[in-house]
Design a protein around this motif. Structure first.
Motif, PDB file in Angstrom:
ATOM      1  N   GLN A   1      15.712   0.022   2.891  1.00  8.39           N
ATOM      2  CA  GLN A   1      14.802   1.125   2.601  1.00  8.39           C
ATOM      3  C   GLN A   1      13.424   0.601   2.183  1.00  8.39           C
ATOM      4  O   GLN A   1      12.372   1.110   2.602  1.00  8.39           O
ATOM      5  CB  GLN A   1      15.383   2.013   1.490  1.00  8.39           C
ATOM      6  CG  GLN A   1      16.630   2.771   1.910  1.00  8.39           C
ATOM      7  CD  GLN A   1      17.221   3.577   0.770  1.00  8.39           C
ATOM      8  OE1 GLN A   1      16.666   3.574  -0.333  1.00  8.39           O
ATOM      9  NE2 GLN A   1      18.333   4.253   1.047  1.00  8.39           N
ATOM     10  N   VAL A   2      13.420  -0.397   1.346  1.00 11.18           N
ATOM     11  CA  VAL A   2      12.155  -0.998   0.893  1.00 11.18           C
ATOM     12  C   VAL A   2      11.382  -1.572   2.078  1.00 11.18           C
ATOM     13  O   VAL A   2      10.166  -1.397   2.218  1.00 11.18           O
ATOM     14  CB  VAL A   2      12.419  -2.064  -0.175  1.00 11.18           C
ATOM     15  CG1 VAL A   2      11.148  -2.868  -0.441  1.00 11.18           C
ATOM     16  CG2 VAL A   2      12.901  -1.407  -1.452  1.00 11.18           C
ATOM     17  N   ASP A   3      12.145  -2.273   2.933  1.00 10.95           N
ATOM     18  CA  ASP A   3      11.476  -2.891   4.086  1.00 10.95           C
ATOM     19  C   ASP A   3      10.876  -1.809   4.998  1.00 10.95           C
ATOM     20  O   ASP A   3       9.748  -1.939   5.499  1.00 10.95           O
ATOM     21  CB  ASP A   3      12.477  -3.741   4.866  1.00 10.95           C
ATOM     22  CG  ASP A   3      12.912  -4.967   4.071  1.00 10.95           C
ATOM     23  OD1 ASP A   3      12.206  -5.326   3.103  1.00 10.95           O
ATOM     24  OD2 ASP A   3      13.975  -5.577   4.411  1.00 10.95           O
ATOM     25  N   ALA A   4      11.666  -0.737   5.237  1.00 10.77           N
ATOM     26  CA  ALA A   4      11.152   0.349   6.090  1.00 10.77           C
ATOM     27  C   ALA A   4       9.933   1.011   5.458  1.00 10.77           C
ATOM     28  O   ALA A   4       8.915   1.283   6.130  1.00 10.77           O
ATOM     29  CB  ALA A   4      12.261   1.378   6.334  1.00 10.77           C
ATOM     30  N   ALA A   5      10.035   1.279   4.170  1.00  7.62           N
ATOM     31  CA  ALA A   5       8.910   1.914   3.470  1.00  7.62           C
ATOM     32  C   ALA A   5       7.702   0.993   3.471  1.00  7.62           C
ATOM     33  O   ALA A   5       6.549   1.433   3.601  1.00  7.62           O
ATOM     34  CB  ALA A   5       9.317   2.263   2.038  1.00  7.62           C
ATOM     35  N   GLN A   6       7.978  -0.303   3.301  1.00  7.37           N
ATOM     36  CA  GLN A   6       6.885  -1.265   3.301  1.00  7.37           C
ATOM     37  C   GLN A   6       6.154  -1.231   4.642  1.00  7.37           C
ATOM     38  O   GLN A   6       4.920  -1.274   4.712  1.00  7.37           O
ATOM     39  CB  GLN A   6       7.428  -2.664   3.025  1.00  7.37           C
ATOM     40  CG  GLN A   6       6.353  -3.750   2.950  1.00  7.37           C
ATOM     41  CD  GLN A   6       5.467  -3.571   1.728  1.00  7.37           C
ATOM     42  OE1 GLN A   6       5.952  -3.539   0.609  1.00  7.37           O
ATOM     43  NE2 GLN A   6       4.149  -3.424   1.933  1.00  7.37           N
ATOM     44  N   GLY A   7       6.909  -1.109   5.731  1.00 10.82           N
ATOM     45  CA  GLY A   7       6.285  -1.058   7.051  1.00 10.82           C
ATOM     46  C   GLY A   7       5.446   0.205   7.222  1.00 10.82           C
ATOM     47  O   GLY A   7       4.329   0.153   7.749  1.00 10.82           O
ATOM     48  N   GLN A   8       6.032   1.299   6.756  1.00  7.54           N
ATOM     49  CA  GLN A   8       5.302   2.551   6.856  1.00  7.54           C
ATOM     50  C   GLN A   8       4.026   2.510   6.012  1.00  7.54           C
ATOM     51  O   GLN A   8       2.954   2.963   6.438  1.00  7.54           O
ATOM     52  CB  GLN A   8       6.199   3.715   6.398  1.00  7.54           C
ATOM     53  CG  GLN A   8       7.368   3.982   7.329  1.00  7.54           C
ATOM     54  CD  GLN A   8       8.286   5.070   6.800  1.00  7.54           C
ATOM     55  OE1 GLN A   8       8.020   5.618   5.724  1.00  7.54           O
ATOM     56  NE2 GLN A   8       9.338   5.362   7.562  1.00  7.54           N
ATOM     57  N   VAL A   9       4.157   1.995   4.805  1.00  7.86           N
ATOM     58  CA  VAL A   9       2.991   1.894   3.909  1.00  7.86           C
ATOM     59  C   VAL A   9       1.915   1.000   4.526  1.00  7.86           C
ATOM     60  O   VAL A   9       0.732   1.310   4.523  1.00  7.86           O
ATOM     61  CB  VAL A   9       3.416   1.409   2.529  1.00  7.86           C
ATOM     62  CG1 VAL A   9       2.194   1.029   1.697  1.00  7.86           C
ATOM     63  CG2 VAL A   9       4.221   2.476   1.816  1.00  7.86           C
ATOM     64  N   ASP A  10       2.392  -0.115   5.049  1.00  3.43           N
ATOM     65  CA  ASP A  10       1.417  -1.043   5.641  1.00  3.43           C
ATOM     66  C   ASP A  10       0.685  -0.386   6.817  1.00  3.43           C
ATOM     67  O   ASP A  10      -0.542  -0.509   6.966  1.00  3.43           O
ATOM     68  CB  ASP A  10       2.129  -2.314   6.113  1.00  3.43           C
ATOM     69  CG  ASP A  10       2.602  -3.152   4.938  1.00  3.43           C
ATOM     70  OD1 ASP A  10       2.132  -2.920   3.793  1.00  3.43           O
ATOM     71  OD2 ASP A  10       3.481  -4.044   5.130  1.00  3.43           O
ATOM     72  N   ALA A  11       1.480   0.321   7.661  1.00  7.82           N
ATOM     73  CA  ALA A  11       0.857   0.991   8.815  1.00  7.82           C
ATOM     74  C   ALA A  11      -0.095   2.094   8.369  1.00  7.82           C
ATOM     75  O   ALA A  11      -1.217   2.251   8.885  1.00  7.82           O
ATOM     76  CB  ALA A  11       1.941   1.582   9.726  1.00  7.82           C
ATOM     77  N   ALA A  12       0.384   2.868   7.383  1.00  8.89           N
ATOM     78  CA  ALA A  12      -0.448   3.965   6.878  1.00  8.89           C
ATOM     79  C   ALA A  12      -1.711   3.428   6.221  1.00  8.89           C
ATOM     80  O   ALA A  12      -2.806   3.977   6.396  1.00  8.89           O
ATOM     81  CB  ALA A  12       0.361   4.804   5.896  1.00  8.89           C
ATOM     82  N   LYS A  13      -1.579   2.361   5.448  1.00  5.58           N
ATOM     83  CA  LYS A  13      -2.736   1.771   4.783  1.00  5.58           C
ATOM     84  C   LYS A  13      -3.744   1.284   5.818  1.00  5.58           C
ATOM     85  O   LYS A  13      -4.967   1.447   5.667  1.00  5.58           O
ATOM     86  CB  LYS A  13      -2.296   0.620   3.879  1.00  5.58           C
ATOM     87  CG  LYS A  13      -1.633   1.076   2.592  1.00  5.58           C
ATOM     88  CD  LYS A  13      -1.222  -0.097   1.734  1.00  5.58           C
ATOM     89  CE  LYS A  13      -2.475  -0.802   1.221  1.00  5.58           C
ATOM     90  NZ  LYS A  13      -2.115  -1.910   0.291  1.00  5.58           N
ATOM     91  N   GLN A  14      -3.211   0.706   6.865  1.00  6.42           N
ATOM     92  CA  GLN A  14      -4.130   0.193   7.911  1.00  6.42           C
ATOM     93  C   GLN A  14      -4.867   1.336   8.597  1.00  6.42           C
ATOM     94  O   GLN A  14      -6.077   1.299   8.795  1.00  6.42           O
ATOM     95  CB  GLN A  14      -3.340  -0.613   8.947  1.00  6.42           C
ATOM     96  CG  GLN A  14      -4.224  -1.251   9.998  1.00  6.42           C
ATOM     97  CD  GLN A  14      -3.412  -2.121  10.961  1.00  6.42           C
ATOM     98  OE1 GLN A  14      -2.200  -2.165  10.863  1.00  6.42           O
ATOM     99  NE2 GLN A  14      -4.116  -2.798  11.862  1.00  6.42           N
ATOM    100  N   GLU A  15      -4.066   2.374   8.915  1.00 12.84           N
ATOM    101  CA  GLU A  15      -4.676   3.526   9.581  1.00 12.84           C
ATOM    102  C   GLU A  15      -5.688   4.211   8.670  1.00 12.84           C
ATOM    103  O   GLU A  15      -6.823   4.523   9.067  1.00 12.84           O
ATOM    104  CB  GLU A  15      -3.581   4.512   9.989  1.00 12.84           C
ATOM    105  CG  GLU A  15      -4.122   5.757  10.698  1.00 12.84           C
ATOM    106  CD  GLU A  15      -3.035   6.727  11.049  1.00 12.84           C
ATOM    107  OE1 GLU A  15      -3.344   7.849  11.490  1.00 12.84           O
ATOM    108  OE2 GLU A  15      -1.824   6.367  10.861  1.00 12.84           O
ATOM    109  N   ILE A  16      -5.267   4.453   7.432  1.00 13.12           N
ATOM    110  CA  ILE A  16      -6.147   5.125   6.466  1.00 13.12           C
ATOM    111  C   ILE A  16      -7.391   4.270   6.199  1.00 13.12           C
ATOM    112  O   ILE A  16      -8.523   4.762   6.063  1.00 13.12           O
ATOM    113  CB  ILE A  16      -5.393   5.442   5.187  1.00 13.12           C
ATOM    114  CG1 ILE A  16      -4.317   6.502   5.462  1.00 13.12           C
ATOM    115  CG2 ILE A  16      -6.326   5.939   4.091  1.00 13.12           C
ATOM    116  CD1 ILE A  16      -3.362   6.714   4.323  1.00 13.12           C
TER     117      ILE A  16
END
Length: 418
Positions: free
Chosen positions: A95-110
């Motif tokens: 879960q952490v790894d998945a969330a980390q990926g989402q956060v990283d992608a979202a942070k990059q996009e944002i």
């Protein structure tokens, strides 16, 4: 001499030696029986002690086995808890790894959007300010819109970051739980190993004690066998001794009977000789008297006869078949016998049929008294029961009548008539 020879013949066999040897064996056998019983008691005591020890060791082994089972259950539970913790930790990590990926992608996009927006707003503001195409309020609205866009973007970034932090915290907590579960598992396994070691030691100790019990049981059985054999042997020896004692008793009884018969024969021989002497040692020219047996038979036939009161000499003459003694009184006849040297004064062994002479002078009886010896300390005399003929004690004339015993003689009646 005959008695001594009979006893010697009776013991010429080796029965007494056999009996003495058997008694020695019995003494030794009885000692063996006693020793056997002592050993049996010791073996029983040792067995009882070892059984008590086995009971204690078995209890210890049972407790150790129970402790091992408890430790096994604890180790199993700890292993299961560790497995669960590891599964939870892996799931949380995913879960952490998945969330980390989402956060990283979202942070990059944002980040890219925010950067473009900021650049655009900055450029617009600069241009507006420079060219003055917009009013101040319009410029402010654009700046405000830009700032709100940036703020909204930052909030999304912060929310993602918070979610990421929470997942990380959860992961860390699960890791900690996993570490604790592993430590608990390791501790449980360590205790299980110790419990297994203790249980094995207790089982080995119980097995050793069981061997001791088995050995003591065997020793007891051996001791019982020894005692039983010793008792059987002792009983057999005693039985042999009893049989031998019976044979010895029978032998001795036979020897005693033979000796008694010899003595009786000797007595009969002596009596016959004495009887013969009583009736053959008579005065020269005297008429031969009856035999002693005939005289005793005559005396017995006259028992109770009242005719011979105060006629003691006539009575003993009648015993021996005479019609008269030929003299007036027992005192005169005794004087004749003394004068002839025929009076016997040793009264320790008077033969049956002998004539016993008493002195009546101390009692005032000048005629004296005479009787015939009947044996066993008794005499045939007148003056017996009711004054008639019968048997009385040899001492009656002396102690009862006051007429002391003079002596005894054969049938020496020189003047007797047939």
């Amino acid at each position: 001499m005959l008695l001594a020879q009979g006893a010697a013949d009776a013991r010429a066999d080796d029965l007494d030696d056999q009996y003495a040897a058997l008694q020695d064996q019995i003494t030794s056998s009885s000692g063996s029986v006693s020793d056997g019983y002592a050993a049996l008691d010791a073996a029983m005591s040792a067995l009882t002690s070892s059984r008590d020890e086995l009971s204690s060791a078995q209890k210890t082994a049972d407790a150790a086995n129970q402790a091992q089972q408890d430790a096994q259950s604890a180790a199993d539970a700890a292993s299961a808890a560790l497995t669960t913790a590891q599964d939870n930790r892996r799931a949380a990590q995913e879960q952490v790894d998945a969330a980390q990926g989402q956060v990283d992608a979202a942070k990059q996009e944002i980040g890219m959007v925010a950067s473009q927006t900021a650049q655009q707003n900055t450029g617009l503001t600069s241009i507006a300010l420079l060219i003055g195409n917009g009013s101040t309020s319009q410029i402010s609205n654009r700046v405000q819109w830009a700032n709100q866009s940036l703020s909204s973007t930052q909030a999304r970034v912060d929310a993602y970051q918070n979610a990421l932090d929470e997942l990380s915290a959860r992961r860390d907590a699960l890791v900690s739980t996993e570490d604790d579960a592993r430590a608990a598992r390791d501790e449980a396994v360590s205790r299980l190993v110790e419990a297994q070691t203790a249980s094995q030691a207790a089982a080995d100790a119980a097995a050793a004690v069981q061997e001791k019990v088995d050995a003591n049981q065997a020793a007891l059985a051996a001791a019982q066998g020894i005692v039983e054999q010793a008792v059987v042997s002792d009983d057999a020896l005693k039985s042999q001794a009893g049989e031998l004692a019976t044979r010895i008793q029978a032998r001795d009884e036979a020897a005693a009977a033979a000796a008694a018969e010899s003595a009786a024969a000797a007595t009969r021989s002596g009596t016959a000789a004495g009887s013969s002497w009583l009736t053959t040692n008579i005065a020269p020219g005297q008429i031969a008297p009856y035999s002693v047996d005939q005289a005793v038979a005559t005396a017995q036939s006259l028992e109770g006869n009242m005719y011979y009161g105060n006629m003691c000499l006539a009575l003993v003459a009648a015993f021996y078949g005479y019609s008269s003694s030929g003299v007036n009184s027992a005192a005169d006849a005794a004087a004749t016998i003394r004068a002839a040297g025929q009076m016997q004064y040793d009264t320790s062994d008077i033969p049956v049929g002998a004539l016993l002479w008493y002195d009546g002078t101390p009692a005032g009886n000048p005629f004296g008294h005479v009787a015939m010896y009947a044996g066993n300390g008794m005499i045939y005399s007148n003056g017996a029961a009711n004054g008639g003929v019968g048997t009385i004690s040899i001492d009656t004339p002396s102690s009862g009548w006051g007429e002391p015993l003079i002596g005894w003689s054969s049938v020496w009646l020189p003047n007797a008539t047939a």
